[in-house]
Structure formats: C-alpha cells, structure tokens
Design a protein around this motif. Structure first.
Motif: not given
Length: 135
Positions: A92-102, A104-119
């Motif tokens: 999102s842009d920052l509110p007010g006069r800050a919209r012209a600034w480069p 941004k506000a950033h919120a995130f949710l990440n998930a993941g899994r990494l495994d090996s193929l053994q046995k």
C-alpha cells in the motif's frame, strides 16, 4: 529429473492497495543407475548437493535466512528434493503527502516446507504442518 512450477496472481484492491498471492512447488527425483551389477530397486543415488532445492530468504520464505529451511548438517543447509512455498502480500501507499514518496507499506504471510526423498518417504510426510512466520 528436476521440475519446478510457480504461479503468481496480483489484484489491485483499491487505487493504493494491491494484494498478491504466489505459489511454488518442485520435485527432484534421482534417476537410478542402470549399471549391470546393481538392481533397479537399490541403485538410486542421492541427488548432488548443487542440484537440490534451497528454500528461505527474501525471495522465497521471508523471515528465514537464505537456505534456512529444510535438512541441515549442523549449520550447513543440505537442500531438499521436494518443496512447496506460498506467499500472500499486501502493498500500500503511505497515507497523506507520503503517497508521492517511493516508499510503500508491506504486510505478508509466508509458508513453506522443504524435505528430502529418503527411504520411500514422500507426500504423506511432506504435507505435515509447515513453518509459518506471521509478520
């Protein structure tokens, strides 16, 4: 045999707010050796470490260091043969006069899994609960 698939969808929710969803998955399956002295069932060799997948870092699963997910040997990441990762982002842009600034506000949710193929362990273990950083 190595294959990876990724997709991303972005949608503008308002003139100053954008939501994006990304999904990635991959599989590395070593091809068995076909030498005459070995049987097909016991001849598969583990994948070379440079061929494996690595997960974690600012472009994969945020809040984990580069290669921070998956099998390890002490502090060293060993990589994995199968992975999935998902991310949901709001920018999102920052509110007010800050919209012209480069900036941004950033919120995130990440998930993941990494495994090996053994046995013979594959999808039934791969779908266990994932690491979920909530920031």
């Amino acid at each position: 045999l190595k294959s990876a698939l990724s997709t991303q969808l972005a949608q503008r929710l308002s003139p100053s707010l954008t939501c994006s969803l990304s999904l990635r998955t991959g599989l590395l399956y070593p091809i068995p050796s076909l030498s005459p002295s070995s049987s097909l069932a016991s001849s598969s060799v583990p994948a070379h470490i440079s061929d494996r997948f690595y997960l974690g870092g600012p472009l994969d699963v945020r809040m984990f260091r580069q290669g921070g997910l998956g099998p390890r040997d002490g502090r060293d990441a060993l990589g994995g043969d199968v992975f999935w990762a998902a991310g949901l982002n709001l920018v999102s842009d920052l509110p007010g006069r800050a919209r012209a600034w480069p900036v941004k506000a950033h919120a995130f949710l990440n998930a993941g899994r990494l495994d090996s193929l053994q046995k013979g362990i594959f999808l039934h273990l791969f779908l266990q609960p994932a690491h979920l950083p909530l920031f």
